[in-house]
Design a protein around this motif. Structure first.
Motif, PDB file in Angstrom:
ATOM      1  N   ARG A  36       0.843  -1.198   0.000  1.00 35.06           N
ATOM      2  CA  ARG A  36       0.000   0.000   0.000  1.00 35.06           C
ATOM      3  C   ARG A  36       0.871   1.237   0.000  1.00 35.06           C
ATOM      4  N   ALA A  40      -1.709   6.257   4.563  1.00 34.75           N
ATOM      5  CA  ALA A  40      -2.949   5.478   4.530  1.00 34.75           C
ATOM      6  C   ALA A  40      -3.435   5.347   5.964  1.00 34.75           C
ATOM      7  N   HIS A  44      -7.001   0.506   5.051  1.00 35.38           N
ATOM      8  CA  HIS A  44      -7.324   0.840   3.668  1.00 35.38           C
ATOM      9  C   HIS A  44      -6.073   0.899   2.799  1.00 35.38           C
ATOM     10  N   GLY A  45      -6.227   0.537   1.552  1.00 36.62           N
ATOM     11  CA  GLY A  45      -5.170   0.696   0.575  1.00 36.62           C
ATOM     12  C   GLY A  45      -4.315  -0.526   0.309  1.00 36.62           C
ATOM     13  N   TRP A  46      -4.475  -1.613   1.050  1.00 33.77           N
ATOM     14  CA  TRP A  46      -3.654  -2.796   0.828  1.00 33.77           C
ATOM     15  C   TRP A  46      -4.055  -3.466  -0.480  1.00 33.77           C
TER      16      TRP A  46
END
Length: 154
Positions: A36, A40, A44-46
């Protein structure tokens, strides 16, 4: 109308073949990770994917991509590696047990990678084995011409 249908069928077949090719080639030559971009918040964002070492480049391929090219390329000379951290309780909910999360800085961009202990050890060794950025390769032809400059037929 019939031509449009055939074009769509051909495009669909090409996309499936490209996805199969990418899956088979990466699975045999890469390491599974989660990546990611920072900053962040929370979990979230992985993004799931694979990394592959290619000389002085670390190539990241997203799991849900059919592009034959790497989705992200990191150059070893510019990477900074920071100590790994433990997963947060929220991250433990969707990540495999035993993963460590390392932070990489590539120029002004920061990333987090979640990988197992063997992958972390390989990544650390790969980054640390990079030659120093100021190390220059010797150009023997240029050196020879500088040494023999001014020597004409003696």
């Amino acid at each position: 109308m019939e031509i449009v249908a055939w074009v769509l069928i051909v495009l669909a077949v090409l996309a499936v073949l490209l996805a199969i090719w990418r899956l088979l080639t990466l699975r045999s030559r890469g390491s599974t990770i989660l990546l990611r971009t920072l900053p962040a918040s929370g979990v979230h964002g992985w993004r799931h994917g694979m990394i592959r070492y290619n000389g002085d480049d670390l190539e990241y391929f997203k799991l849900r991509s059919i592009s034959p090219m790497a989705d992200q390329v990191f150059t070893r000379q510019r990477l900074e590696f920071h100590e790994p951290r433990k997963m947060t309780p929220e991250e433990e909910g969707f990540m495999s047990e035993g993963l460590a999360i390392a932070t990489l800085c590539d120029g002004g961009s920061h990333y987090e990678l979640a990988l197992d202990q063997h992958g972390l050890m390989a990544l650390t060794a790969w980054i640390e084995s990079a030659p120093h950025a100021r190390q220059e390769r010797i150009d023997h032809h240029r050196l020879r011409s500088r040494i023999t400059r001014g020597q004409s037929g003696k």
